[in-house]
Scaffold this motif. Structure first.
Motif, PDB file in Angstrom:
ATOM      1  N   MET A   1       0.847  -1.191   0.000  1.00  0.00           N
ATOM      2  CA  MET A   1       0.000   0.000   0.000  1.00  0.00           C
ATOM      3  C   MET A   1       0.884   1.242   0.000  1.00  0.00           C
ATOM      4  O   MET A   1       1.768   1.374   0.843  1.00  0.00           O
ATOM      5  N   LYS A   2       0.661   2.085  -0.948  1.00  0.00           N
ATOM      6  CA  LYS A   2       1.537   3.241  -1.106  1.00  0.00           C
ATOM      7  C   LYS A   2       0.876   4.505  -0.562  1.00  0.00           C
ATOM      8  O   LYS A   2      -0.354   4.598  -0.510  1.00  0.00           O
ATOM      9  N   ALA A   3       1.741   5.477  -0.259  1.00  0.00           N
ATOM     10  CA  ALA A   3       1.224   6.756   0.256  1.00  0.00           C
ATOM     11  C   ALA A   3       0.273   7.390  -0.753  1.00  0.00           C
ATOM     12  O   ALA A   3      -0.728   8.012  -0.390  1.00  0.00           O
ATOM     13  N   LEU A   4       0.581   7.208  -2.042  1.00  0.00           N
ATOM     14  CA  LEU A   4      -0.274   7.781  -3.091  1.00  0.00           C
ATOM     15  C   LEU A   4      -1.700   7.217  -2.986  1.00  0.00           C
ATOM     16  O   LEU A   4      -2.683   7.935  -3.148  1.00  0.00           O
ATOM     17  N   HIS A   5      -1.788   5.932  -2.697  1.00  0.00           N
ATOM     18  CA  HIS A   5      -3.107   5.299  -2.568  1.00  0.00           C
ATOM     19  C   HIS A   5      -3.863   5.870  -1.369  1.00  0.00           C
ATOM     20  O   HIS A   5      -5.076   6.039  -1.416  1.00  0.00           O
ATOM     21  N   HIS A  56      -4.378  10.229   8.468  1.00  0.00           N
ATOM     22  CA  HIS A  56      -3.712   9.512   9.556  1.00  0.00           C
ATOM     23  C   HIS A  56      -2.239   9.341   9.180  1.00  0.00           C
ATOM     24  O   HIS A  56      -1.921   9.227   7.993  1.00  0.00           O
ATOM     25  N   ARG A  57      -1.368   9.305  10.171  1.00  0.00           N
ATOM     26  CA  ARG A  57       0.068   9.231   9.845  1.00  0.00           C
ATOM     27  C   ARG A  57       0.447   7.879   9.237  1.00  0.00           C
ATOM     28  O   ARG A  57       1.426   7.763   8.520  1.00  0.00           O
ATOM     29  N   ARG A  58      -0.361   6.844   9.508  1.00  0.00           N
ATOM     30  CA  ARG A  58      -0.019   5.527   8.935  1.00  0.00           C
ATOM     31  C   ARG A  58      -0.783   5.308   7.635  1.00  0.00           C
ATOM     32  O   ARG A  58      -2.019   5.382   7.598  1.00  0.00           O
ATOM     33  N   GLU A  62      -4.876   5.061   6.893  1.00  0.00           N
ATOM     34  CA  GLU A  62      -5.530   6.083   6.079  1.00  0.00           C
ATOM     35  C   GLU A  62      -6.255   5.452   4.885  1.00  0.00           C
ATOM     36  O   GLU A  62      -7.397   5.778   4.592  1.00  0.00           O
ATOM     37  N   LEU A  63      -5.584   4.536   4.214  1.00  0.00           N
ATOM     38  CA  LEU A  63      -6.202   3.903   3.049  1.00  0.00           C
ATOM     39  C   LEU A  63      -7.429   3.072   3.452  1.00  0.00           C
ATOM     40  O   LEU A  63      -8.487   3.159   2.838  1.00  0.00           O
ATOM     41  N   GLU A 113       6.268   9.450  -4.804  1.00  0.00           N
ATOM     42  CA  GLU A 113       5.329   9.148  -5.873  1.00  0.00           C
ATOM     43  C   GLU A 113       4.225  10.175  -5.854  1.00  0.00           C
ATOM     44  O   GLU A 113       3.697  10.505  -4.794  1.00  0.00           O
ATOM     45  N   ARG A 114       3.922  10.710  -6.979  1.00  0.00           N
ATOM     46  CA  ARG A 114       2.861  11.716  -7.007  1.00  0.00           C
ATOM     47  C   ARG A 114       2.043  11.538  -8.265  1.00  0.00           C
ATOM     48  O   ARG A 114       2.428  10.817  -9.181  1.00  0.00           O
TER      49      ARG A 114
END
Ligand code: SF4
Length: 366
Positions: A1-5, A56-58, A62-63, A113-114
Motif C-alpha cells: 500500500m503506497k502513500a499515493l493510494h 492519519h500518519r499511517r 488512512e487507506l 510518488e505523485r
C-alpha cells in the motif's frame, strides 16, 4: 500500500492494492480500531466541515479508513449524507492534487510518488477528451460531450454552454477549470455504488459508529433554510417564467400563478415579489398584488401551493428541463429542484437577491 493510494483512495490502483493485500472488511472493522476511528472521522468531517480531515500518519490506516467510511455512510443511508460525503472526498482530493500539480519542482521531488496530470485524466477516461492548446500553457479544449457530462447542473452560469465559446465541438477551459472538472469526476467515482449493501455482521460491529453519525446529522440542521432567494438557482421552468415577466411578456394565468406561488413558497413577501417582477414597467402591479395575496390566502380562504412538475408539464410550463430535473428530483417538484441547488451551492453563490436589493437601497440612500 503506497502513500499515493492513501492520499487518493478512490483510484483504481488503490482499490487493487486493498484487494491484493487480501483485506477482509469484517475482520478489519472487528480488529483495526484505528482504521474504524479514522473512517468515522472522515464521515463526521464530511458532514460538519465539508472535507475529510487530516490524513492519519499511517498509510495503511488512512487507506483502509476509506472503505470503512463508505460502509458507514451506507449504513446510515441518508441521501444528504451520501451527497455530503462524496463532495467532501472530492474537495479533499481536489485540494491535494491542485497543490501537487502546481507545486514547485523542489516540493515535487520530496514526494517519492505523485500524481501527474496525465495519470489523473487517464484515471477518469478524460485523456482522449481533453486537448492541451499548443503554445498556450494551462489552456485546454474539452470535447463538448465530456464537458457537459462533468458540469451537468452543478455550477453557476459561467459553466453553461451558452456562455462558452464552443468551437469544433470543443469547449475552452483553463487549468483551474480543468481541475474542477476532475473534482466532479472524483465525486462521481466516490458516489458510484453508494449505498453499499452491508452484511449484518459488519453492520453490528459498527453499531456505535453508525449511531454517532446519526447523532452528528441530527445535531446539524442540514436542510438549508429554503427562505433564500437566489434566482440563478431556480429550476429552469421558474427561471424561464421569471425572465418572461421581467421582459414584460404576456403570461397565461396558469403560468403567472405558477411563478407567483413558487416565489411565495420560498418565503418572498408580496412587496418583494412585486419588486422582483417590476423590471419592466408594464407588468401590472395591482394584478400581481392581488394574485399573490390570493395565493397566500390573504384574500381567499385557501393557501395555494406551487404546482408540482406533473402540473407544470400538463400546462406546458415545464421548459428547459435539465439533468437535475431528470436524475435528481425525478421530475417531482420545482421546490425539490431549488432545495437541491441550495444544498449543493458553494457559500459564495448564495447571495440572497433581497440582500443585493438592500445594498442598492443603502447605496441610493448614501
Ligand atoms: S421537471 Fe419540474 S423542475 Fe424541471 S423544468 Fe420541469 S417542471 Fe421545472
Amino acid at each position: 500500500m503506497k502513500a499515493l493510494h492513501a492520499r487518493y483512495p478512490f483510484l483504481s490502483a488503490a482499490r487493487e492494492a486493498v484487494e491484493t493485500a487480501g483485506v477482509d472488511l469484517s475482520e478489519l472493522v472487528a480488529s483495526d480500531s484505528a482504521a474504524v476511528e479514522r473512517g468515522l472521522e472522515r464521515v463526521e468531517w464530511a458532514v460538519t466541515e465539508g472535507t475529510v480531515g487530516e490524513p492519519h500518519r499511517r498509510t495503511r490506516v488512512e487507506l483502509l479508513s476509506y472503505p470503512v467510511a463508505r460502509v458507514l455512510v451506507s449504513l446510515v443511508d441518508e441521501h444528504i449524507l451520501l451527497r455530503r460525503y462524496a463532495r467532501a472526498e472530492a474537495v479533499t482530493a481536489y485540494d491535494r492534487f491542485s497543490e501537487e500539480l502546481t507545486a514547485t519542482a523542489e516540493f515535487q521531488s520530496t514526494r517519492t510518488e505523485r500524481l501527474d496530470r496525465q495519470d489523473l485524466l487517464a484515471e477518469f477516461d478524460l485523456s482522449g477528451h481533453v486537448h492541451a492548446v499548443a503554445g498556450e500553457d494551462g489552456e485546454y479544449r474539452v470535447d463538448v460531450g465530456t464537458y457537459l457530462e462533468h458540469t451537468a447542473g452543478q455550477w453557476g452560469d459561467e459553466w453553461r454552454l451558452v456562455n462558452r465559446p464552443l468551437a469544433d465541438g470543443q469547449v475552452p477551459v483553463d487549468e483551474d477549470e480543468l481541475l474542477l472538472l476532475v473534482r466532479q469526476a472524483v465525486r462521481r467515482r466516490v458516489e458510484d455504488g453508494l449505498p453499499l449493501s452491508v452484511p449484518d455482521a459488519i453492520a453490528t460491529e459498527l453499531d456505535d459508529e453508525t449511531e454517532r453519525v446519526r447523532d452528528v446529522l441530527a445535531d446539524l440542521d442540514l436542510t438549508r433554510d429554503i427562505d433564500t432567494v437566489v434566482p440563478d438557482l431556480f429550476p429552469p421552468c421558474m427561471r424561464h417564467l421569471l425572465d418572461k415577466v421581467q421582459k414584460g411578456e404576456h403570461l397565461e394565468h396558469h403560468s403567472r400563478f405558477a411563478i407567483a406561488a413558487f416565489l411565495t413558497s420560498i418565503g418572498m413577501s408580496t412587496d418583494e415579489i412585486v419588486e422582483l417582477f417590476q423590471v419592466n414597467p408594464g407588468f401590472g402591479e395591482e394584478a400581481t398584488r392581488y394574485q399573490v395575496d390570493h395565493i397566500r390566502g390573504e384574500t381567499s380562504p385557501t393557501e395555494y401551493s406551487a404546482p408540482a412538475c406533473a402540473t407544470m408539464q400538463s400546462y406546458g410550463d415545464c421548459v428547459n428541463k435539465d439533468d437535475i430535473c431528470e436524475d435528481v428530483i425525478n421530475e417531482s417538484h420545482p421546490l425539490n429542484y431549488y432545495e437541491h441547488r441550495l444544498e449543493e451551492a458553494d457559500e459564495e453563490e448564495l447571495v440572497d437577491w433581497r440582500d443585493g436589493e438592500e445594498d442598492e437601497e443603502d447605496d441610493d440612500a448614501g
